[in-house]
Design a protein around this motif. Structure first.
Motif, mmCIF file in Angstrom:
data_model
loop_
_atom_site.group_PDB
_atom_site.id
_atom_site.type_symbol
_atom_site.label_atom_id
_atom_site.label_comp_id
_atom_site.label_asym_id
_atom_site.label_seq_id
_atom_site.Cartn_x
_atom_site.Cartn_y
_atom_site.Cartn_z
ATOM 1 N N TYR B 29 10.675 2.238 -3.502
ATOM 2 C CA TYR B 29 10.176 1.955 -4.861
ATOM 3 C C TYR B 29 10.517 0.520 -5.260
ATOM 4 C CZ TYR B 29 9.537 2.824 -9.901
ATOM 5 O OH TYR B 29 9.133 2.785 -11.204
ATOM 6 N N LEU B 30 11.741 0.116 -5.002
ATOM 7 C CA LEU B 30 12.124 -1.254 -5.339
ATOM 8 C C LEU B 30 11.391 -2.274 -4.467
ATOM 9 C CD1 LEU B 30 15.986 -0.863 -5.878
ATOM 10 C CD2 LEU B 30 14.227 -1.250 -7.618
ATOM 11 N N ARG B 36 3.737 5.698 -5.413
ATOM 12 C CA ARG B 36 2.945 6.278 -4.321
ATOM 13 C C ARG B 36 3.175 5.528 -3.003
ATOM 14 N NH1 ARG B 36 -1.065 9.777 -3.820
ATOM 15 N NH2 ARG B 36 -1.307 10.023 -6.051
ATOM 16 N N ALA B 38 5.819 3.986 -2.221
ATOM 17 C CA ALA B 38 7.163 4.340 -1.769
ATOM 18 C C ALA B 38 7.123 5.657 -1.008
ATOM 19 C CB ALA B 38 8.111 4.435 -2.966
ATOM 20 N N GLU B 39 6.378 6.607 -1.529
ATOM 21 C CA GLU B 39 6.276 7.907 -0.865
ATOM 22 C C GLU B 39 5.609 7.760 0.500
ATOM 23 O OE1 GLU B 39 4.886 10.956 -3.508
ATOM 24 O OE2 GLU B 39 4.359 12.275 -1.843
ATOM 25 N N ASP B 40 4.557 6.961 0.545
ATOM 26 C CA ASP B 40 3.894 6.702 1.838
ATOM 27 C C ASP B 40 4.859 6.080 2.840
ATOM 28 O OD1 ASP B 40 1.431 7.746 1.410
ATOM 29 O OD2 ASP B 40 0.451 5.872 0.909
ATOM 30 N N VAL B 42 8.124 6.277 2.933
ATOM 31 C CA VAL B 42 9.150 7.225 3.393
ATOM 32 C C VAL B 42 8.535 8.225 4.368
ATOM 33 C CG1 VAL B 42 10.804 8.980 2.690
ATOM 34 C CG2 VAL B 42 10.497 6.944 1.295
ATOM 35 N N GLN B 43 7.320 8.651 4.070
ATOM 36 C CA GLN B 43 6.651 9.564 5.000
ATOM 37 C C GLN B 43 6.492 8.914 6.373
ATOM 38 O OE1 GLN B 43 3.198 12.164 3.963
ATOM 39 N NE2 GLN B 43 2.084 10.773 5.266
ATOM 40 N N GLU B 44 6.057 7.680 6.362
ATOM 41 C CA GLU B 44 5.881 6.968 7.623
ATOM 42 C C GLU B 44 7.223 6.802 8.337
ATOM 43 O OE1 GLU B 44 3.154 6.220 9.117
ATOM 44 O OE2 GLU B 44 4.389 5.502 10.759
ATOM 45 N N LEU B 73 8.768 -1.784 7.954
ATOM 46 C CA LEU B 73 7.382 -1.443 7.608
ATOM 47 C C LEU B 73 6.877 -2.357 6.496
ATOM 48 C CD1 LEU B 73 7.487 2.479 7.642
ATOM 49 C CD2 LEU B 73 6.095 1.024 9.116
ATOM 50 N N GLU B 77 4.017 -5.276 7.031
ATOM 51 C CA GLU B 77 2.808 -5.278 6.216
ATOM 52 C C GLU B 77 2.677 -6.603 5.466
ATOM 53 O OE1 GLU B 77 -0.692 -4.252 4.597
ATOM 54 O OE2 GLU B 77 0.380 -3.256 6.223
ATOM 55 N N ARG B 80 1.525 -9.226 7.842
ATOM 56 C CA ARG B 80 0.113 -9.100 8.157
ATOM 57 C C ARG B 80 -0.741 -9.661 7.011
ATOM 58 N NH1 ARG B 80 -4.138 -6.128 7.500
ATOM 59 N NH2 ARG B 80 -3.178 -4.919 5.853
ATOM 60 N N GLN B 84 -3.309 -12.811 6.946
ATOM 61 C CA GLN B 84 -4.725 -12.642 6.630
ATOM 62 C C GLN B 84 -5.144 -13.492 5.446
ATOM 63 O OE1 GLN B 84 -5.550 -8.540 6.070
ATOM 64 N NE2 GLN B 84 -5.904 -8.160 8.219
#
Lengths: 304, 184
Positions: B29-30, B36, B38-40, B42-44, B73, B77, B80, B84
């Motif tokens: 989150y920080l 959302r 943050a949740e992604d 952690v899931q990853e 992660l 990102e 990347r 780009q």
């Protein structure tokens, strides 16, 4: 170094900002309900990029996809997160055996292990060609070490295939002979799954949207193929369907400049002894081992 | 495949995930400023830990390993995106580590949406230094290890990050550097 006072203030402010997280319990519950077990046998996987596709596009901003895991629900998924999940899914399956069916060889198929080889890793590719009556006309295994270099997949594929040095085992069912020898060869389509992974890693796709394939929820991706100056036939369009739950590729569609269209389905098989045996051509007991030229060369003339 | 499918291993992983999820969510989150995302993240992170669970579970600090994955992660990102995007963030030159004014600016924070917005405008590595050092409370050497840099770089980056954060909070005119949107 920041002063102690500033450091204390940073700690305090960050702690309060972190505590501002709304409904952390709900997020935790969702996370803990998900299945983190790597995907299992017979999951349909696929991929969508082929030789010759030098692609260049950014990711779509936001898509709607089905979030990971059986307990998840449809939710907007940021494209960078989708890319991350695609790569994670592919990496998860990287040690599996990839079975590709369709494309230029609609009968039989290709088994490749590992599915997404790392540089230096030993790779086995078996190609089985079956006639309309189910009779094998080609059965061949190529074994080689994956070349090093980050661009070994795409750059070489753009040139028509990977230049390799390794061992070839071929069974000639017409002559009832087989042979095994060391050689250099070009491997083209068999490694397109690796090419697909490279393109996804480079973000060179856009999301079409949710779809259904083989009764499963999928996400359809479009690979943007720039105009090609190469002599035909070359790829003019490529699409990829990935499983909306596992994020593994399911199917690829490729259209060539000469109008030819290929659809290839992919299945990832766990590397069990039974599945690993599928990588090795079957050599009937009454076949004779012969030299290379007798396996692949012109059929010797028979005296009349 | 590194995952062991036996029930004991699975239970062990679930226990780890239950224990680590809260901290990872808040760190995410920080780092992102978005629930959302943050949740992604952690899931990853959990997916990657699960793939290597046989090895991770024998580590002294599996949570530290997971945290490293999560941070990387975000950094991957960010790297990347920066590759780009032609637009680059402003150089740090000329931004002095004015600790006193930074301290004052932080002390005056009462809107944490505004604070997260300012935090999200920092370059990812600066953000990571602040979050790891002052939210996770990791020693400088450990932050350096996670980020693959020297301890000196961590401390100097922390100073620059704090100064930049303070400037963003006081709206001193830093140009936009990232994708974060201002809270309404």
């Amino acid at each position: 170094m920041p002063t102690h006072e500033l450091e204390d203030q940073l700690r305090s402010t960050l702690a309060r900002a972190a505590a501002d997280f709304e409904h952390p319990d709900q997020a935790r519950q969702r996370l803990l309900q998900r299945d983190y077990h790597p995907r299992r046998e017979n999951l349909r996987l696929a991929a969508g990029i082929t030789a010759g596709a030098a692609l260049a596009v950014g990711l779509a901003a936001v898509i709607t996809a089905v979030a990971h895991g059986p307990a998840s629900k449809a939710a907007p998924l940021a494209a960078p997160a989708l890319r991350t999940r695609l790569l994670a899914a592919i990496d998860t399956a990287s040690g599996d055996i990839l079975y590709a069916k369709g494309g230029p060889a609609p009968d039989g198929g290709t088994w490749q292990s590992p599915a997404y080889p790392q540089p230096g890793q030993k790779v086995h590719v078996r190609t089985l060609g079956l006639g309309p009556d189910g009779t094998a006309f080609k059965d061949e295994e190529e074994s080689f070490a994956m070349p090093s270099g980050n661009d070994s997949y795409t750059s070489n594929l753009d040139q028509g295939g990977l230049q390799l040095s390794g061992t070839i085992l071929t069974v000639n069912h017409v002559r009832h002979v087989w042979g095994e020898w060391h050689s250099t060869f070009v491997l083209g389509f068999a490694l397109d799954a690796a090419g697909i992974r490279a393109e996804i890693a480079n973000g060179q796709f856009k999301v079409v949207g949710p779809a259904e394939l083989h009764g499963q929820q999928a996400v359809q991706l479009e690979i943007n193929v720039p105009p090609s100056n190469e002599a035909p036939p070359h790829v003019t369009a490529a699409r990829l369907w990935v499983d909306a739950t596992t994020y593994l590729p399911m199917q690829q569609y490729v259209r060539m400049s000469n109008g030819e269209q290929n659809v290839t389905d992919y299945t990832f098989l766990p590397p069990t002894a039974e599945n690993l045996a599928k990588l090795r051509p079957r050599i009937p007991a009454d076949y004779t081992r012969v030299g290379r030229t007798q396996v692949t060369g012109p059929k010797p003339k028979t005296a009349k | 495949m590194d995952w062991v499918s036996d029930a004991a291993s699975k239970r062990q992983f679930e226990g780890f995930a239950a224990e680590a999820s809260d901290s990872l969510l808040r760190t995410g989150y920080l780092m992102t400023g978005d629930v959302r995302e943050a949740e992604d993240l952690v899931q990853e992170t959990f997916l990657r830990v699960a793939r290597r669970w046989n090895r991770v579970r024998s580590m002294d600090h599996p949570a530290a390993y997971a945290r490293r994955i999560l941070i990387n992660l975000v950094l991957d990102e960010a790297g990347r995106r920066s590759r780009q995007q032609a637009e680059l963030g402003p150089q740090d030159a000329g931004i002095d580590a004015a600790d006193e004014s930074a301290t004052r600016a932080l002390r005056e924070v009462d809107d944490f949406a505004e604070f997260r917005w300012a935090l999200a405008r920092l370059p990812a590595r600066q953000r990571a230094v602040l979050v790891l050092r002052y939210w996770e409370d990791l020693p400088v050497a450990e932050v350096a290890d996670v980020l693959g840099c020297s301890a000196g770089t961590v401390t100097s980056t922390a100073s620059r990050a704090a100064a930049r954060l303070a400037q963003a909070l006081t709206r001193s005119g830093l140009p936009s550097t990232g994708p974060a949107t201002r809270p309404s």
